[in-house]
Design a protein around this motif. Structure first.
Motif, short mmCIF file in Angstrom:
data_model
loop_
_atom_site.label_atom_id
_atom_site.label_comp_id
_atom_site.label_asym_id
_atom_site.label_seq_id
_atom_site.Cartn_x
_atom_site.Cartn_y
_atom_site.Cartn_z
N VAL A 274 43.54 -8.91 49.27
CA VAL A 274 43.87 -7.70 49.81
C VAL A 274 43.70 -6.47 48.73
N ASN A 275 43.07 -7.00 47.80
CA ASN A 275 42.69 -5.91 46.50
C ASN A 275 41.39 -5.65 46.14
N PRO A 276 40.62 -4.55 46.96
CA PRO A 276 39.36 -4.16 46.82
C PRO A 276 38.74 -4.06 45.12
N ALA A 277 39.60 -3.53 44.28
CA ALA A 277 39.33 -3.43 42.81
C ALA A 277 39.10 -4.73 42.34
N ARG A 278 39.92 -5.65 42.75
CA ARG A 278 39.71 -7.03 42.13
C ARG A 278 38.70 -7.54 42.71
N GLN A 279 38.29 -7.40 44.13
CA GLN A 279 37.29 -8.11 44.69
C GLN A 279 35.78 -7.88 43.86
N ILE A 280 35.65 -6.41 43.63
CA ILE A 280 34.62 -6.14 42.85
C ILE A 280 34.60 -6.64 41.53
N ALA A 281 35.72 -6.63 40.90
CA ALA A 281 35.74 -7.24 39.29
C ALA A 281 35.14 -8.87 39.44
N HIS A 282 35.77 -9.58 40.41
CA HIS A 282 35.49 -11.05 40.85
C HIS A 282 34.05 -11.26 41.34
N ALA A 283 33.43 -10.25 41.94
CA ALA A 283 31.94 -10.31 42.22
C ALA A 283 31.13 -10.42 40.94
N HIS A 284 31.66 -9.48 40.00
CA HIS A 284 30.87 -9.10 38.99
C HIS A 284 30.98 -10.11 37.95
N SER A 285 32.28 -11.13 37.80
CA SER A 285 32.41 -12.15 37.21
C SER A 285 31.56 -13.24 37.60
N ILE A 286 31.53 -13.50 39.13
CA ILE A 286 30.95 -14.76 39.73
C ILE A 286 29.34 -14.53 39.36
N PHE A 287 28.78 -13.39 39.50
CA PHE A 287 27.40 -13.23 39.47
C PHE A 287 27.16 -13.47 37.94
N ASN A 288 27.76 -13.10 37.08
CA ASN A 288 27.09 -12.92 35.43
C ASN A 288 27.46 -14.43 35.32
N ILE A 289 28.46 -15.04 35.51
CA ILE A 289 28.66 -16.56 34.95
C ILE A 289 27.51 -17.48 35.66
N VAL A 290 27.37 -17.37 37.20
CA VAL A 290 26.37 -18.15 37.66
C VAL A 290 24.95 -17.98 37.18
N ALA A 291 24.54 -16.55 37.17
CA ALA A 291 23.30 -16.35 36.59
C ALA A 291 23.17 -16.85 35.03
N THR A 292 24.11 -16.97 34.39
CA THR A 292 24.12 -17.55 32.75
C THR A 292 23.86 -19.04 33.05
N LEU A 293 24.64 -19.56 33.98
CA LEU A 293 24.40 -21.22 33.98
C LEU A 293 23.00 -21.36 34.57
N LEU A 294 22.55 -20.80 35.42
CA LEU A 294 21.15 -20.81 36.20
C LEU A 294 19.74 -20.71 35.18
N LEU A 295 20.30 -19.62 34.23
CA LEU A 295 19.04 -19.13 33.57
C LEU A 295 19.29 -19.92 32.05
N LEU A 296 20.52 -20.39 31.58
CA LEU A 296 20.50 -20.78 30.41
C LEU A 296 19.38 -21.92 29.93
N PRO A 297 18.99 -22.89 30.89
CA PRO A 297 17.99 -24.06 30.41
C PRO A 297 16.77 -23.27 30.36
N PHE A 298 16.61 -21.90 30.66
CA PHE A 298 15.32 -21.52 30.48
C PHE A 298 15.14 -20.09 29.72
N SER A 299 16.18 -20.41 28.63
CA SER A 299 16.29 -19.29 27.64
C SER A 299 14.82 -19.32 26.80
N THR A 300 14.40 -20.44 26.58
CA THR A 300 13.21 -20.33 25.58
C THR A 300 11.83 -19.86 26.47
N TYR A 301 11.87 -20.01 27.61
CA TYR A 301 10.95 -19.51 28.49
C TYR A 301 11.06 -17.83 28.52
#
Length: 312
Positions: A274-301
């Motif tokens: 029910v909170n649009p501001a929180r929804q946007i904040a959560h989307a921001h968090s999910i994106f950055n955490i998932v992106a980091t987990l996916l790309l961390l193994p490829f940091s050397t590349y």
């Protein structure tokens, strides 16, 4: 006309202070670091996960992923960090900025004037070279945050332009154009935090749906890299490569998660129904955490790719 002049003057003043601060910071760090200290830092093994935690923690403290990344670029430029050491920390900075959007953290920007005064006083000490150089670095760091603050305040009137809000809402419904819009606005504003605040305001006022806001949000993550790229213009090849790593991480993160925008948004809706501001904040968090987990193994590349892109 007056508003336009206000925006332009605020942007010019903020950008000038930012670049001057970067020069002071890197010069101070370079001169402060002895050859022995540089060698010890460069030969220290930092586990990638620890690097992420370091980047996250620094950004939680200073509430600016751009500030953290610029600081890391400065450390690379000064020879205190290698590119492989800095890459996970840059990823962690992106996670840290999402935490600051969720929690009330320490606002270092408020204390930038005090940091500036202390730095100036230290830089004036006679016969104490290390203290003077430390003061110079402190002056640079404070000017960076003062510059970012000027940029944010100078461009704040954009939030009140109805036509600007309408364009933002219209493009947000077209994911690819929404990403481009998010990139462009954050590249101009020089603050992803300000961009997210605009999106949250629009969502709360029902001007922008969360489904339309998420693509813009992803574009903002790439747009915030412009700050680091600008800061690295006059740096050495190593400093510029560190800035490019920041851009590559955000670019590939958007590329990987773009096909899953709807699922990303639905997850954010589930976390805050029910909170649009929180929804946007959560989307921001999910994106950055998932992106980091996916790309961390490829940091050397990412490091290798940055060396291919920046050759001299």
């Amino acid at each position: 006309m007056f508003t336009l002049l206000t925006i332009l003057s605020g942007m010019a003043c903020g950008l000038g202070l930012f670049l001057l601060g970067m020069k002071f910071l890197t010069t101070g760090l370079k001169n402060l670091a002895t050859g022995r200290f540089k060698s010890k830092m460069q030969n220290t093994t930092i586990h990638p996960l620890m690097g992420i935690l370091i980047g996250t923690f620094i950004t939680m403290l200073i509430q600016s992923s751009s500030g953290t990344t610029v600081l890391l670029v400065g450390l690379v430029e000064a020879g205190l960090l290698t590119l492989p050491q800095a890459a996970p920390m840059i990823m962690g900075a992106n996670i840290g900025t999402t935490i600051t959007a969720q929690l009330i953290a320490f606002q270092v920007g408020k204390y930038a004037p005090l940091l500036l005064i202390v730095g100036v006083l230290l830089s004036m000490l006679d016969g104490k070279r290390k203290m003077r150089l430390m003061g110079e670095a402190m002056v640079g760091l404070s000017l960076i945050f003062i510059g970012i603050d000027f940029l944010g305040k100078g461009l704040a009137p954009l939030q009140n332009f109805i036509r600007f809000q309408e364009i933002l809402a219209e493009l947000g419904h077209k994911p690819f154009l929404g990403i481009l819009m998010g990139f462009a606005t954050t590249a101009i504003i020089q603050s992803s935090g300000t961009g997210i605040a605009i999106l949250q305001t629009l969502a709360i006022n029902n001007t922008l749906s969360v489904f339309a806001a998420v693509p813009i949000l992803l574009g903002q993550n790439v747009g915030t890299c412009i700050t680091t790229l600008i800061a690295s213009v006059n740096l050495s090849i190593t400093g510029r490569r560190a800035a490019v790593i920041h851009l590559l991480f955000n670019f590939f993160g958007v590329l990987l998660l773009y096909p899953f925008l709807r699922y990303l948004t639905q997850a954010a809706l589930l976390l805050a129904p029910v909170n649009p501001a929180r929804q946007i904040a959560h989307a921001h968090s999910i994106f950055n955490i998932v992106a980091t987990l996916l790309l961390l193994p490829f940091s050397t590349y990412l490091v290798k790719l940055s060396t291919l892109i920046v050759r001299r």
